[in-house]
Design a protein around this motif. Structure first.
Motif, PDB file in Angstrom:
ATOM      1  N   TRP A  30      -5.977  -4.224   2.174  1.00  0.00           N
ATOM      2  CA  TRP A  30      -5.768  -2.785   2.020  1.00  0.00           C
ATOM      3  C   TRP A  30      -6.806  -2.031   2.824  1.00  0.00           C
ATOM      4  O   TRP A  30      -7.907  -2.528   3.064  1.00  0.00           O
ATOM      5  CB  TRP A  30      -5.854  -2.375   0.543  1.00  0.00           C
ATOM      6  CG  TRP A  30      -4.748  -2.940  -0.279  1.00  0.00           C
ATOM      7  CD1 TRP A  30      -3.560  -2.324  -0.618  1.00  0.00           C
ATOM      8  CD2 TRP A  30      -4.676  -4.236  -0.872  1.00  0.00           C
ATOM      9  NE1 TRP A  30      -2.778  -3.164  -1.362  1.00  0.00           N
ATOM     10  CE2 TRP A  30      -3.435  -4.357  -1.533  1.00  0.00           C
ATOM     11  CE3 TRP A  30      -5.560  -5.325  -0.891  1.00  0.00           C
ATOM     12  CZ2 TRP A  30      -3.055  -5.498  -2.214  1.00  0.00           C
ATOM     13  CZ3 TRP A  30      -5.179  -6.480  -1.569  1.00  0.00           C
ATOM     14  CH2 TRP A  30      -3.929  -6.551  -2.215  1.00  0.00           C
ATOM     15  N   ALA A  65      -1.715  -3.558   5.370  1.00  0.00           N
ATOM     16  CA  ALA A  65      -1.748  -2.108   5.179  1.00  0.00           C
ATOM     17  C   ALA A  65      -2.210  -1.393   6.446  1.00  0.00           C
ATOM     18  O   ALA A  65      -2.788  -1.990   7.349  1.00  0.00           O
ATOM     19  CB  ALA A  65      -2.664  -1.756   4.010  1.00  0.00           C
ATOM     20  N   GLN A 116       0.848  -1.182   0.000  1.00  0.00           N
ATOM     21  CA  GLN A 116       0.000   0.000   0.000  1.00  0.00           C
ATOM     22  C   GLN A 116       0.887   1.236   0.000  1.00  0.00           C
ATOM     23  O   GLN A 116       2.042   1.175   0.406  1.00  0.00           O
ATOM     24  CB  GLN A 116      -0.928   0.019   1.218  1.00  0.00           C
ATOM     25  CG  GLN A 116      -1.886   1.217   1.247  1.00  0.00           C
ATOM     26  CD  GLN A 116      -3.036   1.043   2.217  1.00  0.00           C
ATOM     27  OE1 GLN A 116      -3.983   0.332   1.936  1.00  0.00           O
ATOM     28  NE2 GLN A 116      -2.963   1.710   3.365  1.00  0.00           N
ATOM     29  N   ASP A 156      -5.661  -1.868  -4.028  1.00  0.00           N
ATOM     30  CA  ASP A 156      -5.546  -0.572  -3.374  1.00  0.00           C
ATOM     31  C   ASP A 156      -6.728   0.329  -3.736  1.00  0.00           C
ATOM     32  O   ASP A 156      -7.402   0.128  -4.753  1.00  0.00           O
ATOM     33  CB  ASP A 156      -4.236   0.096  -3.784  1.00  0.00           C
ATOM     34  CG  ASP A 156      -3.662   0.978  -2.693  1.00  0.00           C
ATOM     35  OD1 ASP A 156      -4.375   1.241  -1.706  1.00  0.00           O
ATOM     36  OD2 ASP A 156      -2.503   1.408  -2.831  1.00  0.00           O
ATOM     37  N   GLN A 169       4.156  -1.897   3.745  1.00  0.00           N
ATOM     38  CA  GLN A 169       3.918  -0.455   3.706  1.00  0.00           C
ATOM     39  C   GLN A 169       4.859   0.264   4.652  1.00  0.00           C
ATOM     40  O   GLN A 169       5.256  -0.274   5.698  1.00  0.00           O
ATOM     41  CB  GLN A 169       2.465  -0.140   4.092  1.00  0.00           C
ATOM     42  CG  GLN A 169       2.104   1.337   3.948  1.00  0.00           C
ATOM     43  CD  GLN A 169       0.673   1.633   4.352  1.00  0.00           C
ATOM     44  OE1 GLN A 169      -0.118   0.733   4.607  1.00  0.00           O
ATOM     45  NE2 GLN A 169       0.308   2.911   4.411  1.00  0.00           N
TER      46      GLN A 169
END
Length: 380
Positions: free
Chosen positions: A284, A238, A88, A329, A190
């Motif tokens: 996500w 994420a 992400q 995403d 991330q």
């Protein structure tokens, strides 16, 4: 995340509001679009990465504006099906400086664009500090790039003059035993700053049974020599932060959101673990108007949560939206009225209006030119 390998990579896109593939650099008129209303999508094409720019209209629909080469190549993580970067924040708007930052995972570089409405200008292509850049965190005049290949690395930059300037001595190794390209389920997911800029957070997916690395950030922009490591279990993927500054993580193994306090020493304390959304491969999360939307790649759906002032996570609508093959995403418009979700299974972006109760109403679907490897989306 294991469910992702079963998701088909070739699924027909929704027919509504589809656009054909345009030629590079042409610009279409966008009547009714706000001057600063735009959505940007990264093709992540291994043969030549590009950013596809769309003007966003007042009703949330999109008009293709132009396609801008990044000057680098995309790449695909080993074993990835619908999420080639397995991350992400792979495409990030730095609103304070009017910039768009895009990693070129196949070239080990980052492209820096200036933004003017839906128009981009390439300012710089700079080395990312390591192999397979996949996520970028920005806060103030600092940026850190997460390189997911081999041992995994983060490299720091100062933002000035529309460019990234590497910070000497800022490179840190995450000590992983991965390859390059990395295995998608074992690569870091991330990187991002805490709201007060005091810590840098990295989620580690399946590494160590699901863990989060947190580095201290010094005034000179360098990180602490080692991170505080908290095992959170499952598959930490994420994250975003809630208005109280608590870390909100989506866990693919548990199919839920959880909130954590980031302590002064970098350790995490669990505040609340939300109920499972009952979907497959929640990986996500995007925040919009007090709602938190988890994207479920295996179910092709979005789920909606809320978080109260005490950090308690409450499952709302699940699913809140369907018909998003290989949902990956997503990004919310800056006014919080619209949500744009990438469909890795149909090389398209699906648009939704965000209703007052957090439910979503579909408003259109757009095919991404050369978007068979797309990952990375940002909205203004």
């Amino acid at each position: 995340m294991r469910n992702l390998i079963r998701v088909s990579t070739v699924i027909a896109a929704m027919a509504s509001a589809m656009l054909g593939a345009p030629a590079l650099f042409a610009h279409a008129a966008a009547p009714g679009a706000g001057a600063d209303h735009a959505v940007f999508v990264q093709t992540n094409d291994p043969a030549g990465n590009s950013i596809v720019a769309y003007a966003r209209h007042d009703d949330g629909t999109l008009t293709w504006a132009a396609t801008y080469p990044t000057g680098g190549n995309g790449a695909r993580a080993a074993g990835a099906a619908v999420d080639p970067l397995a991350s992400q924040s792979s495409l990030v708007i730095d609103a304070a400086h009017g910039l768009l930052l895009a990693p070129n995972a196949g070239s080990n570089t980052v492209s820096v664009f200036s933004i003017s409405g839906d128009t981009l200008r390439l300012n710089q292509v700079v080395a990312s500090g390591g192999p397979f850049p996949a996520s970028i965190g920005v806060h103030g005049d600092l940026a850190y790039v997460l390189d997911a290949g081999f041992a995994g690395y983060v490299q720091g930059y100062r933002i000035a003059g529309g460019k990234l300037h590497p910070i000497e001595g800022s490179l840190r190794s995450l000590g992983l035993g991965n390859g390059n390209p990395p295995a998608f389920s074992q690569s870091p997911a991330q990187v991002g700053f805490t709201p007060d800029d005091s810590h840098l957070v990295i989620t580690m997916k399946g590494n160590g049974g699901g863990s989060v690395y947190v580095y201290g950030v010094s005034p000179d922009g360098r990180l602490s020599s080692t991170p505080a490591i908290t095992a959170v279990g499952g598959n930490a993927f994420a994250f975003v932060f809630d208005p109280a500054g608590q870390l909100v993580i989506v866990n693919a193994a548990f199919g839920n959101l959880s909130t954590y306090t980031v302590n002064g020493n970098g350790t995490l304390t669990l505040v609340s673990a939300g109920a499972s959304d009952g979907q497959i491969a929640a990986c996500w999360v995007t925040a919009a108007n007090g709602n938190y939307y988890a994207a479920n790649a295996g179910s092709g759906s979005l789920s909606q949560y809320t978080i109260d002032s005490n950090g308690t996570v409450v499952l709302g609508h699940s699913p809140a939206a369907t018909g998003i093959p290989g949902a990956v995403d997503s990004a919310a418009s800056s006014d919080g009225h619209f949500l744009y979700a990438q469909s890795g299974g149909s090389a398209s972006v699906k648009a939704f209006a965000i209703n007052g109760d957090g439910s979503l109403s579909p408003i259109g679907s757009w095919t991404i030119p050369d978007g068979g490897s797309q990952e990375g989306i940002a909205a203004a």
